[in-house]
Motif scaffolding. Structure first.
Motif, PDB file in Angstrom:
ATOM      1  N   GLN A 179      48.623  45.151  21.163  1.00  0.00           N
ATOM      2  CA  GLN A 179      47.303  44.708  20.716  1.00  0.00           C
ATOM      3  C   GLN A 179      46.482  45.884  20.193  1.00  0.00           C
ATOM      4  OE1 GLN A 179      44.714  43.024  23.733  1.00  0.00           O
ATOM      5  NE2 GLN A 179      43.666  41.773  22.222  1.00  0.00           N
ATOM      6  N   THR A 180      46.542  47.008  20.876  1.00  0.00           N
ATOM      7  CA  THR A 180      45.741  48.153  20.442  1.00  0.00           C
ATOM      8  C   THR A 180      46.284  48.745  19.147  1.00  0.00           C
ATOM      9  OG1 THR A 180      46.988  49.587  21.936  1.00  0.00           O
ATOM     10  CG2 THR A 180      44.896  48.772  22.729  1.00  0.00           C
ATOM     11  N   GLN A 181      47.595  48.723  18.955  1.00  0.00           N
ATOM     12  CA  GLN A 181      48.153  49.231  17.702  1.00  0.00           C
ATOM     13  C   GLN A 181      47.755  48.352  16.527  1.00  0.00           C
ATOM     14  OE1 GLN A 181      52.322  49.552  18.648  1.00  0.00           O
ATOM     15  NE2 GLN A 181      52.119  51.674  19.323  1.00  0.00           N
ATOM     16  N   TYR A 201      41.847  56.929  16.663  1.00  0.00           N
ATOM     17  CA  TYR A 201      41.653  55.638  16.017  1.00  0.00           C
ATOM     18  C   TYR A 201      41.819  55.823  14.530  1.00  0.00           C
ATOM     19  CZ  TYR A 201      39.377  51.401  14.392  1.00  0.00           C
ATOM     20  OH  TYR A 201      39.103  50.227  13.780  1.00  0.00           O
ATOM     21  N   LEU A 237      44.481  51.660  17.090  1.00  0.00           N
ATOM     22  CA  LEU A 237      44.428  52.679  18.133  1.00  0.00           C
ATOM     23  C   LEU A 237      45.810  53.273  18.321  1.00  0.00           C
ATOM     24  CD1 LEU A 237      42.180  50.901  20.763  1.00  0.00           C
ATOM     25  CD2 LEU A 237      41.530  52.746  19.249  1.00  0.00           C
ATOM     26  N   LEU A 276      45.160  56.967  25.036  1.00  0.00           N
ATOM     27  CA  LEU A 276      44.590  56.758  23.706  1.00  0.00           C
ATOM     28  C   LEU A 276      44.293  58.098  23.074  1.00  0.00           C
ATOM     29  CD1 LEU A 276      42.177  53.758  24.243  1.00  0.00           C
ATOM     30  CD2 LEU A 276      44.253  53.798  22.892  1.00  0.00           C
ATOM     31  N   ILE A 278      39.442  43.028  23.689  1.00  0.00           N
ATOM     32  CA  ILE A 278      40.580  43.901  23.441  1.00  0.00           C
ATOM     33  C   ILE A 278      41.058  44.461  24.766  1.00  0.00           C
ATOM     34  CG2 ILE A 278      41.373  46.002  22.286  1.00  0.00           C
ATOM     35  CD1 ILE A 278      39.015  45.567  20.304  1.00  0.00           C
ATOM     36  N   ASN A 279      42.315  44.204  25.089  1.00  0.00           N
ATOM     37  CA  ASN A 279      42.922  44.746  26.297  1.00  0.00           C
ATOM     38  C   ASN A 279      43.526  46.098  25.944  1.00  0.00           C
ATOM     39  OD1 ASN A 279      44.408  45.422  28.521  1.00  0.00           O
ATOM     40  ND2 ASN A 279      45.550  43.509  28.630  1.00  0.00           N
ATOM     41  N   LEU A 280      42.878  47.179  26.355  1.00  0.00           N
ATOM     42  CA  LEU A 280      43.338  48.518  26.008  1.00  0.00           C
ATOM     43  C   LEU A 280      44.611  48.911  26.741  1.00  0.00           C
ATOM     44  CD1 LEU A 280      39.934  50.395  25.775  1.00  0.00           C
ATOM     45  CD2 LEU A 280      41.347  49.520  23.910  1.00  0.00           C
ATOM     46  N   GLU A 281      45.067  48.099  27.684  1.00  0.00           N
ATOM     47  CA  GLU A 281      46.332  48.370  28.350  1.00  0.00           C
ATOM     48  C   GLU A 281      47.500  47.702  27.630  1.00  0.00           C
ATOM     49  OE1 GLU A 281      45.842  47.299  32.442  1.00  0.00           O
ATOM     50  OE2 GLU A 281      44.622  49.063  32.860  1.00  0.00           O
ATOM     51  N   ASP A 282      47.216  46.910  26.603  1.00  0.00           N
ATOM     52  CA  ASP A 282      48.244  46.229  25.817  1.00  0.00           C
ATOM     53  C   ASP A 282      48.516  47.066  24.565  1.00  0.00           C
ATOM     54  OD1 ASP A 282      49.696  44.625  24.057  1.00  0.00           O
ATOM     55  OD2 ASP A 282      48.666  42.791  24.667  1.00  0.00           O
ATOM     56  N   ILE A 283      49.617  47.804  24.573  1.00  0.00           N
ATOM     57  CA  ILE A 283      49.907  48.744  23.478  1.00  0.00           C
ATOM     58  C   ILE A 283      50.035  48.014  22.144  1.00  0.00           C
ATOM     59  CG2 ILE A 283      51.630  50.371  22.592  1.00  0.00           C
ATOM     60  CD1 ILE A 283      52.071  51.269  25.482  1.00  0.00           C
TER      61      ILE A 283
END
Length: 87
Positions: A67-69, A84, A73, A81, A60-65
């Motif tokens: 992907q995290t959504q 969750y 997240l 962030l 999971i790339n936490l800098e990719d909004i």
């Protein structure tokens, strides 16, 4: 796969931790020091040497909004962030 700098010291440490699957492993370091690439090498080793299926590895790339959504997240107004939420 691109040519990666081998990191035998850190790979040995990661390999020793494989016997503790319930233990959370955290890799830290300054930006662009090779943390992601180290994990990429470790994933390849798991797939090739340990016969681990690639569908058991999650990245999971936490800098990719976007992907995290998708995983629940949420970011606050400062793009940090915040929380969750399970969907």
């Amino acid at each position: 796969m691109e040519k990666l700098v081998e990191r035998p010291f850190y790979m040995e440490k990661l390999n020793k931790l494989k016997v503790s699957p319930d233990l959370v492993k955290i890799i830290t370091g300054i930006r662009r020091c090779g943390k992601s690439k180290l994990l990429e090498m470790f994933w390849h080793e798991l797939i090739i040497n340990d016969n681990i299926s690639d569908n058991r590895i999650i990245s999971i790339n936490l800098e990719d909004i976007i992907q995290t959504q998708k995983i629940g997240l949420k970011f606050n107004t400062n793009k940090l962030l915040g929380k969750y939420e399970i969907y």
